[in-house]
Design an enzyme around this catalytic site. Structure first.
Site, PDB file in Angstrom:
ATOM      1  N   GLU A 185      28.685  -1.304  23.323  1.00  2.00           N
ATOM      2  CA  GLU A 185      27.955  -0.946  22.110  1.00  2.00           C
ATOM      3  C   GLU A 185      26.512  -1.396  22.249  1.00  2.00           C
ATOM      4  OE1 GLU A 185      29.697  -2.317  18.451  1.00  2.00           O
ATOM      5  OE2 GLU A 185      27.741  -2.471  17.463  1.00  2.00           O
ATOM      6  N   GLU A 190      19.858  -3.121  13.338  1.00  2.00           N
ATOM      7  CA  GLU A 190      20.686  -3.495  12.197  1.00  2.00           C
ATOM      8  C   GLU A 190      19.846  -4.378  11.283  1.00  2.00           C
ATOM      9  OE1 GLU A 190      25.191  -4.100  13.121  1.00  2.00           O
ATOM     10  OE2 GLU A 190      24.042  -5.145  14.674  1.00  2.00           O
TER      11      GLU A 190
END
Length: 437
Positions: A185, A190
């Site tokens: 990932e 974020e």
């Protein structure tokens, strides 16, 4: 990342048979130990030839994916580029239900995608904690678009408020086969609402997942909040490095050396994801100060090949034949051979500053790390071992320093399908190579 983030988990309802490709970030509560180095079997003695031309190398800065979200207000996203996930997210204790259609993900008519989180439940959706309290949206490109390397970027304006968790990220396209975190990932951006001035970029893989991911944060100067304006979030991704930036300012670079011997799983196709979560272990739940609705505005998403990495070129040897990956197959253990030069991707090799020689996203590898004369070479996942280190001196030898032996065309043959191996360096014609850099 040092935040107490746990893996994002499997949504209870997924879209289409691509569900396994669009799993949320985590499939297991704890990260498994890093796998042991594979034992490589010898490749077949009679390799198959390449099976015809592949697409030519993409030129520098070529756009391979782009969505500017142009369209009338209220329109849904382009279904040829994005699929919409539905359901809740029990394992990370997020509070939202991701809906289909355009209620929570729609164009605004001004060139933006708007993902809206609302405190509502018009469809009587059920979540892990009972009747859902919020709705939002999550989109991915699984089955539509994947990329291996390049510049992946989005210009976005994030929401604000406790419990908000917008993200722009990627998952390995093999997640349905190997699971998470083995799939890998790459979190491009974020943000959690309690850190209005900071965004995070993180890698997750086997042995470094969840709160143990490898990453860093970037904080705006002067107390600015990311929700106040649009910002461009990007990664520049090459075979041995991933670099994060905000508005062109680089704030971290990660290489296999940062993983402490754990597996680098970022040399394969990944798909894109953009979503707005509400609540969860990391951001915490909304509270009285959180105003709804909240919106994540996306101006564009774009993938280009402008990483500065060479697209590769042929390596020619005895008889003018090219070093070739048999059948253009990317499977581990695929034989490497001589074959008529044909310009396919199976014959485009990149000689890296890290000592690797790469094609099709994988490395030229001495089978089983052998050092004996006659040990075959093959294609294998890049893993940083001495079996994948090569020196290319001016004398036109290609040498594996661990074995102190040369890349060699078996039997001095120039026939199509001649298997390549390592052999004591003799200076013979079947050990001389012309490398196009």
């Amino acid at each position: 990342m040092t935040s107490p983030r746990l893996p994002r988990r499997l949504l209870l309802s997924l879209v289409s048979v691509l569900a396994l490709a669009s799993l949320s970030t985590g499939l297991a509560q704890g990260a498994p130990a890093a796998p042991a180095a594979p034992v490589r079997a010898a490749a077949p003695a009679a390799p198959a030839p390449s099976t015809g031309p592949a697409a030519p190398a993409v030129s520098a800065a070529a756009v391979t994916f782009s969505d500017d979200f142009d369209g009338p207000a209220g329109a849904a996203v382009d279904g040829t580029k994005w699929q919409t996930e539905t359901g809740d997210n029990v394992s990370n204790h997020e509070r939202q239900y991701y809906t289909a259609g355009n209620r929570n993900a729609a164009l605004d008519g001004q060139g933006h995608l708007v993902i809206t989180a609302r405190r509502e439940n018009p469809g009587n959706y059920q979540c892990w904690y009972g009747r859902c309290e919020y709705t939002s949206a999550r989109l991915n490109t699984a089955g539509r678009f994947t990329t291996t390397y390049g510049r992946v970027e989005a210009r976005m304006k994030v929401p604000r408020g406790q419990g908000m968790w917008p993200a722009f990220w990627m998952l390995g396209n093999d997640i349905g086969q190997v699971g998470w975190p083995a799939s890998g990932e790459i979190d491009v951006m974020e943000n959690v609402g309690f850190e209005p001035s900071t965004v995070h970029g993180t890698l997750h893989g086997p042995g470094y997942s969840g709160s143990g991911g490898i990453g860093a944060g970037y904080t705006l100067p002067g107390g600015q909040a990311f929700a106040d304006a649009f910002h461009t979030f990007a990664v520049d991704w090459s075979p041995e490095a991933i670099t994060w930036s905000v508005d062109g300012v680089v704030y971290q670079r990660r290489t296999p050396a940062d993983l402490g011997g754990r597996q680098w799983v970022f040399n394969k196709p990944f798909f894109l994801i953009v979503n707005l979560a509400v609540g969860g272990y990391w951001p915490g739940d909304p509270e009285g100060s959180t105003v709804f609705p909240q919106q994540l505005l996306v101006d564009y998403v774009r993938v280009t090949t402008n990483t500065g990495q060479p697209s590769g070129g042929p390596i020619t040897g005895v008889g003018g034949k090219c070093v070739d990956v048999a059948g253009a197959n990317t499977a581990n253990g695929t034989p490497v051979q001589l074959y008529d030069c044909n310009g396919t991707a199976a014959q485009r090799w990149t000689v890296g500053a890290d000592g690797t020689i790469r094609a099709l996203g994988k490395c030229l590898d001495v089978a089983s790390g052998g050092t004996a004369d006659g040990t075959p070479v093959q294609l294998w996942d890049c893993n940083g071992t001495p079996a994948q280190q090569w020196a290319v001196p001016a004398a036109r030898d290609i040498v594996n320093p661990q074995a102190n032996k040369c890349l060699d065309a078996t039997g001095g043959s120039s026939a199509n399908g001649t298997r390549l191996q390592i052999w004591t360096c003799t200076g013979a014609a079947n050990q001389k190579w012309t490398v196009t850099r």
